[in-house]
Design an enzyme around this catalytic site. Structure first.
Site, PDB file in Angstrom:
ATOM      1  N   HIS A   1       0.775  -1.119   0.053  1.00 59.30           N
ATOM      2  CA  HIS A   1      -0.131   0.061   0.102  1.00 59.30           C
ATOM      3  C   HIS A   1       0.793   1.311   0.085  1.00 59.30           C
ATOM      4  CE1 HIS A   1      -3.238  -2.874   0.692  1.00 59.30           C
ATOM      5  NE2 HIS A   1      -3.890  -1.928  -0.106  1.00 59.30           N
TER       6      HIS A   1
ATOM      7  N   ARG B   1     -10.813   4.049  -1.220  1.00 63.08           N
ATOM      8  CA  ARG B   1     -10.130   3.153  -0.038  1.00 63.08           C
ATOM      9  C   ARG B   1     -10.415   3.790   1.301  1.00 63.08           C
ATOM     10  NH1 ARG B   1      -5.926   1.948  -4.111  1.00 63.08           N
ATOM     11  NH2 ARG B   1      -5.655  -0.338  -4.055  1.00 63.08           N
TER      12      ARG B   1
ATOM     13  N   ARG C   1     -15.700   1.733  -0.843  1.00 62.81           N
ATOM     14  CA  ARG C   1     -15.156   0.268  -0.121  1.00 62.81           C
ATOM     15  C   ARG C   1     -15.407   0.399   1.234  1.00 62.81           C
ATOM     16  NH1 ARG C   1      -9.663  -2.569  -1.722  1.00 62.81           N
ATOM     17  NH2 ARG C   1      -8.925  -1.015  -0.026  1.00 62.81           N
TER      18      ARG C   1
ATOM     19  N   GLU D   1     -10.887 -10.988  -4.438  1.00 62.51           N
ATOM     20  CA  GLU D   1      -9.368 -10.830  -4.167  1.00 62.51           C
ATOM     21  C   GLU D   1      -8.797 -12.415  -3.534  1.00 62.51           C
ATOM     22  OE1 GLU D   1      -8.616  -6.844  -2.506  1.00 62.51           O
ATOM     23  OE2 GLU D   1     -10.525  -7.425  -1.017  1.00 62.51           O
TER      24      GLU D   1
ATOM     25  N   ASN E   1      -4.460  -7.213  -6.811  1.00 62.63           N
ATOM     26  CA  ASN E   1      -3.214  -7.017  -6.088  1.00 62.63           C
ATOM     27  C   ASN E   1      -3.247  -8.298  -5.034  1.00 62.63           C
ATOM     28  OD1 ASN E   1      -2.724  -4.662  -7.283  1.00 62.63           O
ATOM     29  ND2 ASN E   1      -3.685  -3.445  -5.374  1.00 62.63           N
ATOM     30  N   ASP E   2      -4.642  -8.342  -4.353  1.00 62.71           N
ATOM     31  CA  ASP E   2      -4.561  -9.365  -3.260  1.00 62.71           C
ATOM     32  C   ASP E   2      -4.748 -10.848  -4.063  1.00 62.71           C
ATOM     33  OD1 ASP E   2      -4.189  -8.445  -0.719  1.00 62.71           O
ATOM     34  OD2 ASP E   2      -6.189  -7.238  -0.994  1.00 62.71           O
TER      35      ASP E   2
ATOM     36  N   ARG F   1       2.591  -9.499  -0.631  1.00 68.08           N
ATOM     37  CA  ARG F   1       2.786  -8.224  -1.629  1.00 68.08           C
ATOM     38  C   ARG F   1       3.746  -7.302  -1.030  1.00 68.08           C
ATOM     39  NH1 ARG F   1      -3.480  -5.941  -1.586  1.00 68.08           N
ATOM     40  NH2 ARG F   1      -2.407  -3.835  -2.072  1.00 68.08           N
TER      41      ARG F   1
ATOM     42  N   CYS G   1      -9.892  -3.389 -10.128  1.00 65.05           N
ATOM     43  CA  CYS G   1      -9.660  -2.113  -9.492  1.00 65.05           C
ATOM     44  C   CYS G   1      -7.928  -2.328  -8.705  1.00 65.05           C
ATOM     45  CB  CYS G   1     -10.464  -1.625  -8.447  1.00 65.05           C
ATOM     46  SG  CYS G   1     -10.610  -2.954  -7.061  1.00 65.05           S
TER      47      CYS G   1
HETATM   48  C1  PEP Z   1      -6.662  -5.106  -4.507  1.00 66.48           C
HETATM   49  O1  PEP Z   1      -6.314  -5.905  -3.787  1.00 66.48           O
HETATM   50  O2  PEP Z   1      -6.197  -5.327  -5.800  1.00 66.48           O
HETATM   51  C2  PEP Z   1      -7.302  -3.941  -4.297  1.00 66.48           C
HETATM   52  C3  PEP Z   1      -7.536  -2.984  -5.051  1.00 66.48           C
HETATM   53  O3  PEP Z   1      -7.082  -3.361  -2.974  1.00 66.48           O
HETATM   54  P1  PEP Z   1      -6.111  -3.071  -1.984  1.00 66.48           P
HETATM   55  O4  PEP Z   1      -4.888  -2.746  -2.917  1.00 66.48           O
HETATM   56  O5  PEP Z   1      -6.457  -1.960  -1.309  1.00 66.48           O
HETATM   57  O6  PEP Z   1      -5.827  -4.162  -1.114  1.00 66.48           O
HETATM   58 MG    MG Z   2      -7.250  -5.972  -1.767  1.00 66.56          MG
END
Ligand code: PEP
Ligand code: MG
Length: 587
Positions: free
Chosen positions: A201, A308, A345, A448, A471-472, A482, A519
């Site tokens: 993040h 977020r 979210r 995710e 991402n997750d 990550r 996203c």
């Molecule tokens: C993701 O996991 O791709 C996502 C958009 O949420 P975050 O990056 O906030 O975990």
């Molecule tokens: Mg996520």
């Protein structure tokens, strides 16, 4: 001597500037520039703080009981001596006068310089004196805090650009995501951190600032010294310390080129994103703070696909935002979009986004055994029902002011879906009973977790839309943290298993008549635009700064040709190479 450090490229472009080293523990110290006319008053503030601390220490000595150990008195003598030592105060004044840093920042910069000198000392006794310096600086910072400028003045100063001076590059071992956010409107031209993965993040927030950044550069903060010249190559993930003139010249040239390219892409801002074969593609924005909504619309986003909200909850010393405070934030963001959709979210704290200030090291080693697999996102919300209801009511109230959609992070179990639906129904009932207006909101699930992607036919009927958090999804599919730079080389969006899960989610969602968006960071990386279009994706959500480049790819794509080649990519052992080959041929 010039040195190169290699890390992970997280935000493109070239930045050239002077290094500003900030220790993780000093992140919460205010960092702002002082106006030229205010430099001497700022130096006076520092001197007053020193005199105050000196008086404090002398009073401690005076009031020391007669039977107190002699070492205590000697220690206070050492602290008084350090306080008046020229390497401390004179050098700090210099940071203020020459670099326009506020006194707290100047002091922490000087502490960083002195700490390194102590670390390098051969003599163990002397090396241990570092703790004394830290204690003295701590006292000085507290004294300065008591005389701090009002919030409004600090805010003004952060944004103030004192033109003509060299750009600054922020260098740190680690910057927590919430701390990174406070630098969003500051004047740093680039960032370097030792730790962090490409989709940590911290990296995501750095990317949202649209300035070059490199994370996971391991030794960077040890090798770079305060005020060194640094080049960040955000495309290659390289940091060059004290580059020779010829290298500097080359990078200045590249910097000008990328600025020209950026200006060219910016002209696409308000062009609708339609493919060559007439398919409309929705390009939405990811935002972290309510004030980002306006900038998103200006960048050409047709709405917000991911707000977020957790950043409203972080670093608040246990005082979470009230329902009214949240409502005001959501309402202003919704109104700034002037009728465009706003996807809010529900809070996703946990993993590398702890509620309270904590370094990644503390997180990994002291607090939770396995934060990414622990109590985060919807799991946390369901374990705090009063807090969850408050947030749901605040979001629903904002729905009276525009088109609001609620997005639930990390659902992986149908029980979580049922509990979430029950909480939403309860929030609506409470608002109705209290006579508070709301318009209702569509409900979406983040995909995710691999389990969710596999169970779309069972999940989808409960939701209006789906949003794939790549991402997750990559983290959990490949079992790669990550945020951990040590395994960052294995974090692979092109892994066939990842691609198959994304493709099947899009296909299944489309078949069931649910709109599907991506996203995660893949949506904003033009390298993936074609493969995602080929999978049938028509909605992408990304940082506003990425929209123009992705749009350029969309405008040049023909989805009919892309779709024909999808199977060849998905079934290849090397999908990345296959995509480059077949999609290029399709153009
Ligand atoms: C993701 O996991 O791709 C996502 C958009 O949420 P975050 O990056 O906030 O975990
Ligand atoms: Mg996520």
């Amino acid at each position: 001597m010039s040195i190169q450090v290699f890390g992970l490229a997280v935000s493109k472009g070239v930045a050239i500037g002077r290094a500003v080293l900030i220790a993780s523990s000093r992140m919460d110290v205010a960092h702002y520039f002082v106006d030229a006319t205010q430099l001497e008053p700022e130096v006076d503030r520092l001197i007053r703080a020193r005199d105050e601390v000196a008086a404090e220490l002398q009073a401690l000595q005076r009031d020391m009981p007669s039977d107190a150990p002699g070492e205590l008195n000697a220690l206070l003598d050492v602290h008084l001596m350090l306080l008046h030592d020229e390497t401390m105060i004179a050098a700090t004044k210099q940071w203020v006068r020459e670099r326009h840093y506020n006194a707290e920042w100047a002091l922490s910069a000087q502490l960083e310089v002195l700490s390194r000198q102590f670390d390098e000392m051969e003599d163990e006794y002397l090396r241990e004196r570092k703790a004394d310096i830290e204690q003295v600086v701590e006292r000085l910072l507290r004294a300065l805090q008591r005389s701090a400028l009002g919030e409004a003045a600090v805010h003004h100063a952060v944004q103030h650009d004192f033109g003509g001076e060299e750009p600054l590059i922020l260098v740190a071992n680690d910057i927590a995501p919430a701390d990174m956010l406070q630098f969003k409107r500051s004047v740093f031209a680039g960032f370097v951190t030792d730790v962090g993965g490409k989709t940590s993040h911290t990296a995501i927030v750095a990317r949202s600032m649209d300035i070059p950044a490199v994370v996971g550069a391991r030794e960077a903060s040890r090798l770079i010294r305060q005020d060194d010249w640094v080049v960040i190559d955000g495309d290659a993930g390289v940091v060059i310390i004290n580059p020779p003139p010829i290298v500097l010249e080359e990078y200045r040239f590249r910097q000008r080129q990328s600025e020209l390219e950026r200006a060219r892409l910016n002209r696409l801002r308000h062009t609708p994103a339609v493919t060559l074969d007439g398919e409309r593609v929705e390009l939405l924005a990811n935002i972290e703070m309510p004030r980002d909504a306006q900038a998103a619309a200006q960048a050409g986003a047709v709405g917000v696909g991911l707000f977020r909200t957790e950043f409203l909850f972080m670093n608040r010393d246990g005082h979470l935002p009230s329902e009214d405070e949240q409502f005001e934030c959501y309402r202003s963001a919704v109104q700034d979009l002037q009728g465009l959709p706003m996807t809010i979210r529900t809070v996703d704290v946990g993993a590398d986004k702890p509620l309270e200030r904590m370094s990644i090291h503390e997180l990994r080693h002291e607090h939770v055994l396995n934060p990414a697999l622990g109590l985060r996102a919807i799991r946390w919300s369901l374990s705090e029902p009063a807090m969850f209801l408050q947030q749901l009511r605040a979001i629903l109230r904002a729905s009276a002011y525009g088109k609001v959609r609620i997005l639930v992070p990390m659902v992986g179990h149908l029980n979580e879906v049922r509990q979430t639906l029950a909480q939403i129904a309860l929030a609506k009932r409470q608002l109705t009973d209290a006579g508070i207006p709301f318009a209702g909101a569509e409900l979406g699930a983040m995909v995710e977790i691999p389990a969710t992607a596999i169970m779309i036919p069972l999940f989808a009927p409960h939701f209006d839309f789906l949003s794939i958090g790549t991402n997750d999804l990559i983290q959990y599919t490949l079992a790669i943290d990550r945020a951990d730079e040590q395994v960052a080389h294995l974090y692979d969006p092109w892994h066939p298993a990842v691609l198959q899960l994304i493709a099947s989610t899009i296909e299944c969602g489309n078949r069931l008549g649910k709109s599907v968006s991506v996203c995660g960071e893949m949506a904003g990386d033009p390298v993936f635009t074609e493969v995602l279009l080929a999978m049938g994706l028509r909605s992408f959500s990304m940082h506003p700064s990425r929209i123009a480049e992705v749009k350029q790819r969309v405008l040049r794509s023909d989805t009919r040709h892309l779709a024909q080649h999808l199977q060849a990519v998905l079934s290849d052992e090397h999908p990345e190479q296959a995509a480059a080959r077949v999609f290029r041929a399709a153009r």
